[in-house]
Design a protein around this motif. Structure first.
Motif, PDB file in Angstrom:
ATOM      1  N   ILE A  32      11.041  -8.702 -11.278  1.00  0.00           N
ATOM      2  CA  ILE A  32       9.945  -7.907 -10.721  1.00  0.00           C
ATOM      3  C   ILE A  32       9.125  -8.730  -9.740  1.00  0.00           C
ATOM      4  O   ILE A  32       8.752  -8.247  -8.658  1.00  0.00           O
ATOM      5  CB  ILE A  32       9.055  -7.336 -11.848  1.00  0.00           C
ATOM      6  N   LEU A  33       8.843  -9.980 -10.072  1.00  0.00           N
ATOM      7  CA  LEU A  33       8.086 -10.830  -9.152  1.00  0.00           C
ATOM      8  C   LEU A  33       8.844 -11.041  -7.842  1.00  0.00           C
ATOM      9  O   LEU A  33       8.248 -11.038  -6.762  1.00  0.00           O
ATOM     10  CB  LEU A  33       7.764 -12.178  -9.812  1.00  0.00           C
ATOM     11  N   THR A  34      10.151 -11.194  -7.932  1.00  0.00           N
ATOM     12  CA  THR A  34      10.976 -11.352  -6.734  1.00  0.00           C
ATOM     13  C   THR A  34      10.944 -10.083  -5.895  1.00  0.00           C
ATOM     14  O   THR A  34      10.809 -10.141  -4.662  1.00  0.00           O
ATOM     15  CB  THR A  34      12.427 -11.698  -7.129  1.00  0.00           C
ATOM     16  N   ARG A  35      11.055  -8.952  -6.541  1.00  0.00           N
ATOM     17  CA  ARG A  35      11.007  -7.684  -5.807  1.00  0.00           C
ATOM     18  C   ARG A  35       9.645  -7.471  -5.155  1.00  0.00           C
ATOM     19  O   ARG A  35       9.560  -6.977  -4.034  1.00  0.00           O
ATOM     20  CB  ARG A  35      11.353  -6.520  -6.739  1.00  0.00           C
ATOM     21  N   ILE A  36       8.588  -7.829  -5.848  1.00  0.00           N
ATOM     22  CA  ILE A  36       7.256  -7.685  -5.262  1.00  0.00           C
ATOM     23  C   ILE A  36       7.116  -8.591  -4.046  1.00  0.00           C
ATOM     24  O   ILE A  36       6.577  -8.186  -3.009  1.00  0.00           O
ATOM     25  CB  ILE A  36       6.166  -7.937  -6.315  1.00  0.00           C
ATOM     26  N   ALA A  37       7.625  -9.810  -4.148  1.00  0.00           N
ATOM     27  CA  ALA A  37       7.588 -10.713  -2.998  1.00  0.00           C
ATOM     28  C   ALA A  37       8.345 -10.113  -1.812  1.00  0.00           C
ATOM     29  O   ALA A  37       7.895 -10.195  -0.660  1.00  0.00           O
ATOM     30  CB  ALA A  37       8.170 -12.076  -3.374  1.00  0.00           C
ATOM     31  N   LEU A  39       8.796  -6.905  -1.239  1.00  0.00           N
ATOM     32  CA  LEU A  39       7.998  -5.788  -0.732  1.00  0.00           C
ATOM     33  C   LEU A  39       6.873  -6.289   0.177  1.00  0.00           C
ATOM     34  O   LEU A  39       6.596  -5.694   1.218  1.00  0.00           O
ATOM     35  CB  LEU A  39       7.416  -4.972  -1.896  1.00  0.00           C
ATOM     36  N   VAL A  40       6.237  -7.382  -0.230  1.00  0.00           N
ATOM     37  CA  VAL A  40       5.180  -7.968   0.598  1.00  0.00           C
ATOM     38  C   VAL A  40       5.750  -8.386   1.946  1.00  0.00           C
ATOM     39  O   VAL A  40       5.173  -8.094   3.004  1.00  0.00           O
ATOM     40  CB  VAL A  40       4.515  -9.179  -0.099  1.00  0.00           C
ATOM     41  N   ALA A  41       6.882  -9.063   1.923  1.00  0.00           N
ATOM     42  CA  ALA A  41       7.502  -9.546   3.165  1.00  0.00           C
ATOM     43  C   ALA A  41       7.846  -8.399   4.104  1.00  0.00           C
ATOM     44  O   ALA A  41       7.815  -8.562   5.329  1.00  0.00           O
ATOM     45  CB  ALA A  41       8.753 -10.365   2.844  1.00  0.00           C
ATOM     46  N   MET A  42       8.143  -7.230   3.540  1.00  0.00           N
ATOM     47  CA  MET A  42       8.510  -6.065   4.348  1.00  0.00           C
ATOM     48  C   MET A  42       7.309  -5.218   4.746  1.00  0.00           C
ATOM     49  O   MET A  42       7.455  -4.250   5.472  1.00  0.00           O
ATOM     50  CB  MET A  42       9.484  -5.185   3.562  1.00  0.00           C
ATOM     51  N   VAL A  69       2.213 -15.094  -7.066  1.00  0.00           N
ATOM     52  CA  VAL A  69       3.267 -14.757  -6.109  1.00  0.00           C
ATOM     53  C   VAL A  69       2.663 -14.564  -4.721  1.00  0.00           C
ATOM     54  O   VAL A  69       3.191 -15.071  -3.730  1.00  0.00           O
ATOM     55  CB  VAL A  69       4.047 -13.500  -6.552  1.00  0.00           C
ATOM     56  N   LEU A  70       1.560 -13.839  -4.643  1.00  0.00           N
ATOM     57  CA  LEU A  70       0.920 -13.616  -3.341  1.00  0.00           C
ATOM     58  C   LEU A  70       0.463 -14.930  -2.716  1.00  0.00           C
ATOM     59  O   LEU A  70       0.633 -15.149  -1.509  1.00  0.00           O
ATOM     60  CB  LEU A  70      -0.252 -12.641  -3.481  1.00  0.00           C
ATOM     61  N   VAL A  71      -0.092 -15.816  -3.525  1.00  0.00           N
ATOM     62  CA  VAL A  71      -0.515 -17.129  -3.030  1.00  0.00           C
ATOM     63  C   VAL A  71       0.694 -17.937  -2.562  1.00  0.00           C
ATOM     64  O   VAL A  71       0.667 -18.564  -1.499  1.00  0.00           O
ATOM     65  CB  VAL A  71      -1.302 -17.901  -4.124  1.00  0.00           C
ATOM     66  N   GLY A  78       2.429 -14.610   5.874  1.00  0.00           N
ATOM     67  CA  GLY A  78       1.188 -14.470   6.630  1.00  0.00           C
ATOM     68  C   GLY A  78       0.105 -13.731   5.861  1.00  0.00           C
ATOM     69  O   GLY A  78       0.379 -12.937   4.971  1.00  0.00           O
ATOM     70  N   THR A  79      -1.123 -14.012   6.273  1.00  0.00           N
ATOM     71  CA  THR A  79      -2.267 -13.428   5.572  1.00  0.00           C
ATOM     72  C   THR A  79      -2.357 -11.918   5.760  1.00  0.00           C
ATOM     73  O   THR A  79      -2.739 -11.204   4.844  1.00  0.00           O
ATOM     74  CB  THR A  79      -3.581 -14.076   6.030  1.00  0.00           C
ATOM     75  N   ALA A  80      -1.980 -11.416   6.930  1.00  0.00           N
ATOM     76  CA  ALA A  80      -2.070  -9.969   7.166  1.00  0.00           C
ATOM     77  C   ALA A  80      -1.155  -9.209   6.209  1.00  0.00           C
ATOM     78  O   ALA A  80      -1.555  -8.185   5.638  1.00  0.00           O
ATOM     79  CB  ALA A  80      -1.713  -9.644   8.608  1.00  0.00           C
ATOM     80  N   ARG A  81       0.036  -9.702   6.002  1.00  0.00           N
ATOM     81  CA  ARG A  81       0.960  -9.023   5.076  1.00  0.00           C
ATOM     82  C   ARG A  81       0.464  -9.119   3.635  1.00  0.00           C
ATOM     83  O   ARG A  81       0.587  -8.173   2.863  1.00  0.00           O
ATOM     84  CB  ARG A  81       2.361  -9.632   5.180  1.00  0.00           C
ATOM     85  N   VAL A  82      -0.081 -10.262   3.261  1.00  0.00           N
ATOM     86  CA  VAL A  82      -0.573 -10.430   1.893  1.00  0.00           C
ATOM     87  C   VAL A  82      -1.775  -9.512   1.658  1.00  0.00           C
ATOM     88  O   VAL A  82      -1.870  -8.861   0.609  1.00  0.00           O
ATOM     89  CB  VAL A  82      -0.919 -11.903   1.598  1.00  0.00           C
TER      90      VAL A  82
END
Length: 118
Positions: A32-37, A39-42, A69-71, A78-82
């Motif tokens: 789940i953490l990998t998938r969330i990462a 999703l953030v990247a996308m 994960v976000l950190v 990038g900060t905008a995606r996070v």
């Protein structure tokens, strides 16, 4: 051969997810953490995060782990995606809570009707 379904797109996505989980050797929390990462990247929309709320709860994912994960990925994506992801995640949790509240209210009302008719 096509299958009849009221929601063929959702059915396909669900089948792809099940297939991915079955072929992956990660534990549920790491998956789940990998998938969330990803999703953030996308810069995925809130609905994509909403699909991961129940699995995250079942995997006992904590808010701290999500923040970690976000950190961890902020320097890469990038900060905008996070920041966008943080808003989408909050929106997804809000929808999940609203849905759970509505379901609980429906169950309570059904129970009250059942008691009243008895």
């Amino acid at each position: 051969m096509p299958t009849t379904s009221d929601a063929p797109v959702l059915d396909t996505l669900a089948a792809m997810t099940v297939d991915s989980i079955e072929r992956c050797g990660m534990d549920a929390r790491t998956l789940i953490l990998t998938r969330i990462a990803a999703l953030v990247a996308m810069d995925a929309p809130a609905i994509s995060y909403l699909a991961h709320v129940d699995p995250a709860v079942k995997a006992e994912l904590t808010v701290e782990q999500l923040q970690d994960v976000l950190v961890a990925i902020a320097p890469v994506v990038g900060t905008a995606r996070v920041m966008s992801a943080a808003g989408h995640i909050a929106q997804a949790f809000g929808v999940a809570i609203a849905l759970a509240d509505a379901e609980a209210q429906s169950i309570a009302e059904a129970g009250a009707r059942s008691r009243d008719s008895a």
